[in-house]
Design a protein around this motif. Structure first.
Motif, PDB file in Angstrom:
ATOM      1  N   LEU A 124       0.826  -1.213   0.000  1.00 34.52           N
ATOM      2  CA  LEU A 124       0.000   0.000   0.000  1.00 34.52           C
ATOM      3  C   LEU A 124       0.857   1.260   0.000  1.00 34.52           C
ATOM      4  O   LEU A 124       0.513   2.264  -0.629  1.00 34.52           O
ATOM      5  N   ILE A 125       1.986   1.201   0.698  1.00 36.51           N
ATOM      6  CA  ILE A 125       2.879   2.368   0.764  1.00 36.51           C
ATOM      7  C   ILE A 125       3.515   2.643  -0.590  1.00 36.51           C
ATOM      8  O   ILE A 125       3.624   3.801  -1.020  1.00 36.51           O
ATOM      9  N   THR A 126       3.931   1.578  -1.287  1.00 34.71           N
ATOM     10  CA  THR A 126       4.636   1.754  -2.562  1.00 34.71           C
ATOM     11  C   THR A 126       3.675   1.887  -3.740  1.00 34.71           C
ATOM     12  O   THR A 126       3.739   2.862  -4.496  1.00 34.71           O
ATOM     13  N   LYS A 127       2.787   0.927  -3.902  1.00 31.51           N
ATOM     14  CA  LYS A 127       1.886   0.944  -5.058  1.00 31.51           C
ATOM     15  C   LYS A 127       0.755   1.957  -4.900  1.00 31.51           C
ATOM     16  O   LYS A 127       0.296   2.542  -5.870  1.00 31.51           O
ATOM     17  N   GLY A 128       0.320   2.165  -3.662  1.00 37.93           N
ATOM     18  CA  GLY A 128      -0.751   3.123  -3.432  1.00 37.93           C
ATOM     19  C   GLY A 128      -0.259   4.526  -3.173  1.00 37.93           C
ATOM     20  O   GLY A 128      -1.062   5.471  -3.112  1.00 37.93           O
ATOM     21  N   ALA A 129       1.073   4.684  -3.030  1.00 35.45           N
ATOM     22  CA  ALA A 129       1.681   5.998  -2.777  1.00 35.45           C
ATOM     23  C   ALA A 129       1.036   6.687  -1.575  1.00 35.45           C
ATOM     24  O   ALA A 129       0.788   7.893  -1.580  1.00 35.45           O
ATOM     25  N   ILE A 130       0.771   5.899  -0.526  1.00 32.99           N
ATOM     26  CA  ILE A 130       0.188   6.430   0.708  1.00 32.99           C
ATOM     27  C   ILE A 130       1.289   6.542   1.757  1.00 32.99           C
ATOM     28  O   ILE A 130       2.105   5.619   1.889  1.00 32.99           O
ATOM     29  N   PRO A 131       1.354   7.639   2.500  1.00 32.69           N
ATOM     30  CA  PRO A 131       2.401   7.787   3.519  1.00 32.69           C
ATOM     31  C   PRO A 131       2.393   6.631   4.522  1.00 32.69           C
ATOM     32  O   PRO A 131       1.324   6.151   4.924  1.00 32.69           O
ATOM     33  N   PRO A 132       3.576   6.162   4.943  1.00 33.67           N
ATOM     34  CA  PRO A 132       3.665   5.051   5.895  1.00 33.67           C
ATOM     35  C   PRO A 132       2.886   5.301   7.179  1.00 33.67           C
ATOM     36  O   PRO A 132       2.291   4.369   7.737  1.00 33.67           O
ATOM     37  N   PHE A 133       2.854   6.538   7.640  1.00 35.94           N
ATOM     38  CA  PHE A 133       2.139   6.864   8.872  1.00 35.94           C
ATOM     39  C   PHE A 133       0.665   6.506   8.736  1.00 35.94           C
ATOM     40  O   PHE A 133       0.068   5.900   9.630  1.00 35.94           O
ATOM     41  N   ILE A 134       0.074   6.871   7.606  1.00 32.64           N
ATOM     42  CA  ILE A 134      -1.352   6.630   7.391  1.00 32.64           C
ATOM     43  C   ILE A 134      -1.632   5.141   7.220  1.00 32.64           C
ATOM     44  O   ILE A 134      -2.575   4.590   7.808  1.00 32.64           O
ATOM     45  N   VAL A 135      -0.822   4.472   6.391  1.00 32.68           N
ATOM     46  CA  VAL A 135      -1.045   3.045   6.130  1.00 32.68           C
ATOM     47  C   VAL A 135      -0.946   2.232   7.416  1.00 32.68           C
ATOM     48  O   VAL A 135      -1.822   1.410   7.724  1.00 32.68           O
ATOM     49  N   THR A 136       0.134   2.432   8.162  1.00 27.24           N
ATOM     50  CA  THR A 136       0.337   1.609   9.358  1.00 27.24           C
ATOM     51  C   THR A 136      -0.602   2.004  10.496  1.00 27.24           C
ATOM     52  O   THR A 136      -0.948   1.162  11.324  1.00 27.24           O
ATOM     53  N   LEU A 137      -1.029   3.270  10.510  1.00 29.12           N
ATOM     54  CA  LEU A 137      -2.038   3.669  11.489  1.00 29.12           C
ATOM     55  C   LEU A 137      -3.357   2.964  11.191  1.00 29.12           C
ATOM     56  O   LEU A 137      -4.047   2.480  12.101  1.00 29.12           O
ATOM     57  N   GLY A 138      -3.698   2.882   9.914  1.00 32.54           N
ATOM     58  CA  GLY A 138      -4.900   2.162   9.532  1.00 32.54           C
ATOM     59  C   GLY A 138      -4.788   0.670   9.827  1.00 32.54           C
ATOM     60  O   GLY A 138      -5.724   0.042  10.330  1.00 32.54           O
ATOM     61  N   MET A 139      -3.600   0.103   9.541  1.00 28.23           N
ATOM     62  CA  MET A 139      -3.390  -1.323   9.802  1.00 28.23           C
ATOM     63  C   MET A 139      -3.407  -1.627  11.290  1.00 28.23           C
ATOM     64  O   MET A 139      -3.758  -2.750  11.690  1.00 28.23           O
ATOM     65  N   LEU A 140      -3.043  -0.651  12.114  1.00 23.63           N
ATOM     66  CA  LEU A 140      -3.136  -0.823  13.562  1.00 23.63           C
ATOM     67  C   LEU A 140      -4.550  -1.215  13.955  1.00 23.63           C
ATOM     68  O   LEU A 140      -4.760  -2.126  14.764  1.00 23.63           O
ATOM     69  N   GLY A 141      -5.538  -0.535  13.362  1.00 23.26           N
ATOM     70  CA  GLY A 141      -6.934  -0.855  13.657  1.00 23.26           C
ATOM     71  C   GLY A 141      -7.421  -2.094  12.942  1.00 23.26           C
ATOM     72  O   GLY A 141      -8.146  -2.911  13.522  1.00 23.26           O
ATOM     73  N   VAL A 142      -6.993  -2.278  11.688  1.00 23.58           N
ATOM     74  CA  VAL A 142      -7.453  -3.428  10.905  1.00 23.58           C
ATOM     75  C   VAL A 142      -6.962  -4.737  11.512  1.00 23.58           C
ATOM     76  O   VAL A 142      -7.743  -5.684  11.713  1.00 23.58           O
ATOM     77  N   ALA A 143      -5.658  -4.823  11.795  1.00 24.29           N
ATOM     78  CA  ALA A 143      -5.100  -6.062  12.342  1.00 24.29           C
ATOM     79  C   ALA A 143      -5.690  -6.384  13.711  1.00 24.29           C
ATOM     80  O   ALA A 143      -6.014  -7.541  14.005  1.00 24.29           O
ATOM     81  N   ARG A 144      -5.860  -5.362  14.525  1.00 25.50           N
ATOM     82  CA  ARG A 144      -6.458  -5.582  15.853  1.00 25.50           C
ATOM     83  C   ARG A 144      -7.909  -6.042  15.700  1.00 25.50           C
ATOM     84  O   ARG A 144      -8.362  -6.952  16.415  1.00 25.50           O
TER      85      ARG A 144
END
Length: 329
Positions: A124-144
């Motif tokens: 998502l960070i590379t192909k979606g060109a989304i900042p790592p902060f946003i991607v991993t913040l979202g994944m924090l909620g998704v994975a939990r």
């Protein structure tokens, strides 16, 4: 064919970054001062059992911090490591307890769940060109959330003895998680300081444009770095689940904060370009000693969270001061 300037640039970057094992002197001083202060404050601090407790408690977030070292040295951030830890532990527990699969499938399940989640972050960070902060913040909620859905919000008990041994075994009196942490740190140190992968990770963090000019496949490297962070989160989840003999969907809360703090304390530049696995180990020990000492002094957990947050701010501030002094020199 590779041009001469590019080859020379690659050699220059390699010479600069193969010192990945350097330890910031301030980190050792802080650890020493903290140990002395805690030893004076509590007579139980220097007991063998307490020292082993410190090492044991450090092992889980220490493994997370090692993965974070690669991410941060490449100018990224991973806020989802605590949630990936929980998800991995739940997956491993489901495979062995609910589905009654062999114990080694539980281990592979933990590692695979972490690595797959990390790979999604990198994609998502590379192909979606989304900042790592946003991607991993979202994944924090998704994975939990996935961990809570899979477990119905309750702990999954009854892991196989082989897995429990990974968290509770003590060969020669040394906890197995401590041995796993040291072996992981050794491999990670060699990877970061003495391989092309580690060099390129730090070059990307220092100057992504220069990395591309060197021929580094930046997008591929970033996916691999976040996959590695996820893999180590899966390993940490395995150790955590084995230690408490259950897959706990709420495990790892705020562990991302502790892992980031340990990494920065160890000398890894928050803005990329410099990393040290050995330094990260020192930083993890600082956090372990701090938490253990506060527990011995009967400090309430709420104040411990304040202390960890304050230490993170202080570590980043000191890192910025050191960076400015380095540029002046």
């Amino acid at each position: 064919m590779t041009s001469a300037p590019t080859t020379a640039a690659s050699a220059s970057w390699r010479a600069r970054f193969t010192g990945g094992g350097a330890v910031r002197l301030e980190s050792l001083v802080v650890l020493a001062v903290l140990c002395v202060a805690m030893a004076i404050s509590s007579s139980a601090f220097l007991s063998v059992s307490n020292i082993l407790n410190i090492l044991l408690s450090t092992s889980v977030f220490g493994v997370l911090a090692i993965g974070m070292t690669f991410v941060i040295s490449s100018a990224g951030i991973d806020l989802s490591v605590g949630s990936m830890l929980a998800l991995s532990g739940v997956v491993g527990a489901m495979l062995t307890s609910d589905l009654d699969l062999p114990w080694w499938m539980g281990i592979l399940g933990c590692l695979a769940a972490g690595a797959a989640t990390g790979a999604v972050n990198g994609f998502l960070i590379t192909k979606g060109a989304i900042p790592p902060f946003i991607v991993t913040l979202g994944m924090l909620g998704v994975a939990r959330g996935i961990a809570l859905v899979l477990s119905n919000g309750v702990s999954i008990y009854g892991l196989p003895p082989e897995i429990v041994w990974l968290g509770q075994g003590r060969p020669f009196g040394v906890p197995v998680p401590v041995i796993v942490l040291l072996l992981t740190a050794l491999v990670a140190h060699l990877l970061l300081a003495h391989t092309r992968f580690g060099v390129h990770a730090q070059v990307i963090g220092d100057n992504e444009g220069a990395a591309r000019a060197m021929g580094v496949r930046v997008e591929r490297m970033k996916v691999l770095i976040y996959t590695l962070s996820g893999l180590l989160s899966g390993l940490a989840g395995l150790l955590f689940a084995a230690r408490i003999n259950s897959g706990e969907p709420t495990a790892g809360l705020s562990y991302e904060l502790t892992a980031i703090t340990a990494t920065i304390l160890g000398g890894t530049n928050l803005f990329g370009g410099r990393g040290s696995v050995v330094g990260t180990l020192i930083g993890a020990l600082i956090m372990g000693v701090l938490q253990n000492g506060l527990n011995l002094l009967a400090v309430r957990p709420f104040y411990q969270q304040i202390a960890i947050g304050a230490v993170l701010i202080l570590a980043v501030w000191l890192d910025r001061i050191n960076s400015r002094e380095g540029w002046r020199r």
